[in-house]
Design a protein around this motif. Structure first.
Motif, short mmCIF file in Angstrom:
data_model
loop_
_atom_site.label_atom_id
_atom_site.label_comp_id
_atom_site.label_asym_id
_atom_site.label_seq_id
_atom_site.Cartn_x
_atom_site.Cartn_y
_atom_site.Cartn_z
N SER A 102 0.85 -1.12 0.01
CA SER A 102 0.00 -0.02 -0.05
C SER A 102 0.93 1.28 0.05
O SER A 102 2.18 1.09 -0.01
CB SER A 102 -0.78 0.03 1.24
N SER A 103 0.23 2.22 0.18
CA SER A 103 0.88 3.72 0.03
C SER A 103 -0.18 4.84 0.78
O SER A 103 -1.20 4.46 1.07
CB SER A 103 1.21 4.05 -1.35
N ARG A 110 2.59 10.79 -3.52
CA ARG A 110 2.46 9.32 -3.22
C ARG A 110 3.56 8.85 -2.40
O ARG A 110 4.53 8.78 -3.13
CB ARG A 110 1.74 8.72 -4.26
N CYS A 111 3.55 8.29 -1.19
CA CYS A 111 4.69 7.52 -0.64
C CYS A 111 4.38 6.05 -0.52
O CYS A 111 3.36 5.73 0.15
CB CYS A 111 4.87 8.09 0.73
N TYR A 112 5.14 5.14 -1.10
CA TYR A 112 5.07 3.82 -1.02
C TYR A 112 5.72 3.06 0.10
O TYR A 112 6.64 3.54 0.57
CB TYR A 112 5.55 3.13 -2.27
N ARG A 114 7.83 0.35 2.26
CA ARG A 114 8.82 -0.67 1.86
C ARG A 114 8.62 -1.77 2.59
O ARG A 114 8.92 -2.98 2.36
CB ARG A 114 10.13 0.16 2.25
#
Length: 129
Positions: A102-103, A110-112, A114
């Motif tokens: 998800s993000s 938008r930040c995914y 890790r």
């Protein structure tokens, strides 16, 4: 004399292979396939499955699920503004779940994730008592 030397020259490498094979024959067996890790997931995040969240810094987000279980999401890279954001948007999968794939949206960025793992509840700040 040369015949014995030739036989010895052929026998030495074979003797070495037998010795090496003997060492591996007595080695510990490779363990069976370990149990796969259970993926941490917040079910139905799009339907109120997320109760609370707290940004630790621009790379780490703590999320509380509806079952009072806390999760730690580590970002792929720095997510500018995450540490100071008042609102964020969670991007769930088509089933409405939030997991390591998800993000989040922070200030239009938008930040995914890790990594996404279960964790304990964060410590309470002295100023929020």
């Amino acid at each position: 004399m040369f015949r014995n030397t030739r036989k010895l020259a052929y026998a030495l490498p074979l003797l070495g292979l037998v010795t090496i094979a003997g060492r591996f024959a007595h080695a510990d067996p490779v363990p069976a396939n370990p149990a796969p890790e259970k993926l941490a997931v917040i079910r139905f995040a799009d339907l109120g499955g997320i109760e609370n969240w707290r940004a630790v810094d621009d790379r780490t987000l703590l999320i509380e699920g509806h079952d009072n279980q806390w999760y730690k999401a580590e970002m792929m890279g720095p997510c500018t503004g995450l540490g100071f954001a008042n609102t964020i948007g969670f991007v769930a999968d088509p089933m409405g779940d939030v997991d390591r794939f998800s993000s989040v949206y922070v200030d239009g960025q938008r930040c995914y994730f890790r990594n996404f793992t279960k964790t304990g509840a964060p410590a309470r700040d002295a100023k929020t008592n």
